[in-house]
Scaffold this motif. Structure first.
Motif, PDB file in Angstrom:
ATOM      1  N   ASP A 210     -34.146  42.620 -42.744  1.00 46.80           N
ATOM      2  CA  ASP A 210     -33.051  42.519 -43.703  1.00 46.80           C
ATOM      3  C   ASP A 210     -33.291  43.546 -44.804  1.00 46.80           C
ATOM      4  O   ASP A 210     -34.435  43.941 -45.049  1.00 46.80           O
ATOM      5  N   GLU A 211     -32.232  43.972 -45.457  1.00 46.96           N
ATOM      6  CA  GLU A 211     -32.319  44.981 -46.520  1.00 46.96           C
ATOM      7  C   GLU A 211     -32.961  46.270 -45.990  1.00 46.96           C
ATOM      8  O   GLU A 211     -33.782  46.909 -46.651  1.00 46.96           O
ATOM      9  N   ALA A 212     -32.561  46.660 -44.786  1.00 49.41           N
ATOM     10  CA  ALA A 212     -33.171  47.802 -44.092  1.00 49.41           C
ATOM     11  C   ALA A 212     -32.928  49.132 -44.787  1.00 49.41           C
ATOM     12  O   ALA A 212     -33.633  50.101 -44.513  1.00 49.41           O
ATOM     13  N   GLN A 213     -31.980  49.193 -45.703  1.00 46.61           N
ATOM     14  CA  GLN A 213     -31.771  50.437 -46.444  1.00 46.61           C
ATOM     15  C   GLN A 213     -33.022  50.828 -47.231  1.00 46.61           C
ATOM     16  O   GLN A 213     -33.227  51.982 -47.559  1.00 46.61           O
ATOM     17  N   PHE A 214     -33.901  49.852 -47.518  1.00 47.25           N
ATOM     18  CA  PHE A 214     -35.108  50.116 -48.296  1.00 47.25           C
ATOM     19  C   PHE A 214     -36.299  50.531 -47.436  1.00 47.25           C
ATOM     20  O   PHE A 214     -37.387  50.769 -47.962  1.00 47.25           O
ATOM     21  N   LEU A 215     -36.115  50.634 -46.120  1.00 47.27           N
ATOM     22  CA  LEU A 215     -37.167  51.167 -45.259  1.00 47.27           C
ATOM     23  C   LEU A 215     -37.367  52.645 -45.554  1.00 47.27           C
ATOM     24  O   LEU A 215     -36.425  53.347 -45.951  1.00 47.27           O
ATOM     25  N   SER A 216     -38.559  53.144 -45.316  1.00 47.12           N
ATOM     26  CA  SER A 216     -38.796  54.585 -45.398  1.00 47.12           C
ATOM     27  C   SER A 216     -38.467  55.211 -44.049  1.00 47.12           C
ATOM     28  O   SER A 216     -38.370  54.510 -43.029  1.00 47.12           O
ATOM     29  N   ALA A 217     -38.348  56.517 -44.033  1.00 45.22           N
ATOM     30  CA  ALA A 217     -38.109  57.221 -42.773  1.00 45.22           C
ATOM     31  C   ALA A 217     -39.257  56.958 -41.796  1.00 45.22           C
ATOM     32  O   ALA A 217     -39.036  56.744 -40.599  1.00 45.22           O
TER      33      ALA A 217
ATOM     34  N   GLU B  34     -23.913  57.620 -51.584  1.00 43.87           N
ATOM     35  CA  GLU B  34     -24.957  58.418 -50.947  1.00 43.87           C
ATOM     36  C   GLU B  34     -25.811  57.533 -50.055  1.00 43.87           C
ATOM     37  O   GLU B  34     -26.062  56.372 -50.359  1.00 43.87           O
ATOM     38  N   LEU B  35     -26.275  58.109 -48.946  1.00 46.80           N
ATOM     39  CA  LEU B  35     -27.107  57.364 -48.017  1.00 46.80           C
ATOM     40  C   LEU B  35     -28.441  56.972 -48.652  1.00 46.80           C
ATOM     41  O   LEU B  35     -29.032  57.756 -49.395  1.00 46.80           O
ATOM     42  N   PHE B  36     -28.892  55.767 -48.322  1.00 47.53           N
ATOM     43  CA  PHE B  36     -30.265  55.387 -48.627  1.00 47.53           C
ATOM     44  C   PHE B  36     -31.153  56.092 -47.602  1.00 47.53           C
ATOM     45  O   PHE B  36     -30.733  56.302 -46.461  1.00 47.53           O
ATOM     46  N   PRO B  37     -32.400  56.437 -47.948  1.00 45.55           N
ATOM     47  CA  PRO B  37     -33.288  57.096 -46.969  1.00 45.55           C
ATOM     48  C   PRO B  37     -33.470  56.282 -45.686  1.00 45.55           C
ATOM     49  O   PRO B  37     -33.418  56.843 -44.586  1.00 45.55           O
ATOM     50  N   GLY B  38     -33.671  54.988 -45.799  1.00 46.73           N
ATOM     51  CA  GLY B  38     -33.830  54.155 -44.601  1.00 46.73           C
ATOM     52  C   GLY B  38     -32.576  54.156 -43.747  1.00 46.73           C
ATOM     53  O   GLY B  38     -32.640  54.237 -42.517  1.00 46.73           O
ATOM     54  N   SER B  39     -31.433  54.069 -44.397  1.00 45.50           N
ATOM     55  CA  SER B  39     -30.160  54.071 -43.667  1.00 45.50           C
ATOM     56  C   SER B  39     -29.916  55.407 -42.986  1.00 45.50           C
ATOM     57  O   SER B  39     -29.418  55.449 -41.859  1.00 45.50           O
ATOM     58  N   ALA B  40     -30.267  56.496 -43.649  1.00 44.84           N
ATOM     59  CA  ALA B  40     -30.085  57.820 -43.049  1.00 44.84           C
ATOM     60  C   ALA B  40     -30.895  57.937 -41.758  1.00 44.84           C
ATOM     61  O   ALA B  40     -30.393  58.416 -40.734  1.00 44.84           O
ATOM     62  N   MET B  41     -32.147  57.464 -41.800  1.00 42.60           N
ATOM     63  CA  MET B  41     -32.979  57.559 -40.599  1.00 42.60           C
ATOM     64  C   MET B  41     -32.500  56.584 -39.527  1.00 42.60           C
ATOM     65  O   MET B  41     -32.544  56.901 -38.335  1.00 42.60           O
ATOM     66  N   LEU B  42     -32.030  55.410 -39.924  1.00 44.83           N
ATOM     67  CA  LEU B  42     -31.466  54.482 -38.943  1.00 44.83           C
ATOM     68  C   LEU B  42     -30.222  55.068 -38.286  1.00 44.83           C
ATOM     69  O   LEU B  42     -30.034  54.941 -37.071  1.00 44.83           O
ATOM     70  N   LEU B  43     -29.381  55.735 -39.053  1.00 43.12           N
ATOM     71  CA  LEU B  43     -28.202  56.380 -38.468  1.00 43.12           C
ATOM     72  C   LEU B  43     -28.610  57.474 -37.486  1.00 43.12           C
ATOM     73  O   LEU B  43     -27.928  57.721 -36.494  1.00 43.12           O
ATOM     74  N   ALA B  44     -29.747  58.120 -37.754  1.00 42.38           N
ATOM     75  CA  ALA B  44     -30.224  59.176 -36.864  1.00 42.38           C
ATOM     76  C   ALA B  44     -30.870  58.628 -35.595  1.00 42.38           C
ATOM     77  O   ALA B  44     -30.691  59.191 -34.515  1.00 42.38           O
ATOM     78  N   LEU B  45     -31.625  57.523 -35.701  1.00 43.05           N
ATOM     79  CA  LEU B  45     -32.436  57.063 -34.575  1.00 43.05           C
ATOM     80  C   LEU B  45     -31.943  55.816 -33.851  1.00 43.05           C
ATOM     81  O   LEU B  45     -32.360  55.562 -32.719  1.00 43.05           O
TER      82      LEU B  45
ATOM     83  N   LYS C 237     -34.372  48.237 -27.746  1.00 46.44           N
ATOM     84  CA  LYS C 237     -33.654  49.235 -28.533  1.00 46.44           C
ATOM     85  C   LYS C 237     -33.883  49.005 -30.014  1.00 46.44           C
ATOM     86  O   LYS C 237     -34.303  47.934 -30.438  1.00 46.44           O
ATOM     87  N   LEU C 238     -33.554  50.032 -30.800  1.00 46.84           N
ATOM     88  CA  LEU C 238     -33.487  49.934 -32.248  1.00 46.84           C
ATOM     89  C   LEU C 238     -32.008  49.811 -32.611  1.00 46.84           C
ATOM     90  O   LEU C 238     -31.196  50.655 -32.229  1.00 46.84           O
ATOM     91  N   PHE C 239     -31.680  48.740 -33.302  1.00 50.04           N
ATOM     92  CA  PHE C 239     -30.301  48.469 -33.696  1.00 50.04           C
ATOM     93  C   PHE C 239     -30.158  48.615 -35.202  1.00 50.04           C
ATOM     94  O   PHE C 239     -31.060  48.243 -35.953  1.00 50.04           O
ATOM     95  N   PHE C 240     -29.001  49.104 -35.646  1.00 49.05           N
ATOM     96  CA  PHE C 240     -28.669  49.141 -37.070  1.00 49.05           C
ATOM     97  C   PHE C 240     -27.312  48.492 -37.243  1.00 49.05           C
ATOM     98  O   PHE C 240     -26.310  48.974 -36.733  1.00 49.05           O
ATOM     99  N   ARG C 241     -27.309  47.386 -37.947  1.00 45.30           N
ATOM    100  CA  ARG C 241     -26.077  46.667 -38.268  1.00 45.30           C
ATOM    101  C   ARG C 241     -25.875  46.808 -39.763  1.00 45.30           C
ATOM    102  O   ARG C 241     -26.647  46.267 -40.550  1.00 45.30           O
ATOM    103  N   TYR C 242     -24.851  47.574 -40.130  1.00 43.74           N
ATOM    104  CA  TYR C 242     -24.657  47.930 -41.538  1.00 43.74           C
ATOM    105  C   TYR C 242     -23.278  47.507 -42.023  1.00 43.74           C
ATOM    106  O   TYR C 242     -22.359  47.275 -41.238  1.00 43.74           O
TER     107      TYR C 242
END
Length: 190
Positions: A88-95, A124-135, A3-8
């Motif tokens: 780590d620092e996954a908010q800086f990932l791109s979509a 406001e959402l970071f782009p990486g965080s927005a996509m993690l919340l979606a996927l 799975k893909l996990f997001f721990r925020y």
């Protein structure tokens, strides 16, 4: 099934500490992990995941050009040996990078556990965080507290006089001297 996990969480919730613990758990059982952190986060030196509690570990860095599929696949197949990807620092990932991690989990069986902030200092959402919340297949909010005692969910940027900053570039790397984890009420009251 991988799975893909997001721990925020807001800052100071122990995200890096939790990542280091997960890495230790995998490795203690004889499994290899690959750890990534954002190249631009150089608060403790470039290429380190560092907990404010002290533990630190060398990590690979990612930036906008990092191609996770090319990193982990060869001729369309997963390179052997790695049991888990930790970011780590996954908010800086791109979509695109989040989509690649999602593909690695679902089509190639490589779990990816991402730790990061959900929102910036403006709420406001970071782009990486927005996509993690979606996927992300699983999301976990890690908890920390505001000075007032409520659950901190926001990140407040501070100036040199410790006053709230409400404008500026989304990304400005800094620690406790630049940011404070606060609850929604304290965030709005500034």
């Amino acid at each position: 099934m991988a799975k893909l996990f997001f721990r925020y969480a807001a800052m100071n919730a122990g995200k890096s500490t939790a990542l280091l613990q997960v890495a230790h758990n995998y490795e203690e059982r004889g499994h290899q992990v690959r750890i990534f952190t954002a190249r631009l986060d150089d608060r403790y030196g470039s290429g380190y995941v560092t907990s404010r509690l002290g533990p630190q570990r060398v990590a690979e860095t990612f930036d906008a050009q990092t191609d996770f599929l090319a990193t982990f696949l060869e001729a369309g197949q997963l390179r052997p040996g790695v049991a888990c990807v930790l970011v780590d620092e996954a908010q800086f990932l791109s979509a695109t990078q989040v989509r690649a991690l999602h593909e690695l989990a679902h089509l190639h069986g490589l779990p990816a556990i991402c730790y990061g902030l959900r929102t910036d200092f403006r709420g406001e959402l970071f782009p990486g965080s927005a996509m993690l919340l979606a996927l992300a297949d699983e999301m976990d909010e890690m908890k920390t507290i505001c000075e007032c005692g409520r659950k901190a969910t926001m990140n407040m940027r501070l100036d040199a006089s410790m006053r709230r900053v409400t404008e500026g570039a989304q990304v400005e790397v800094g620690g406790n001297a630049r940011y404070r984890a606060v609850c929604g009420r304290c965030f709005r009251q500034g």
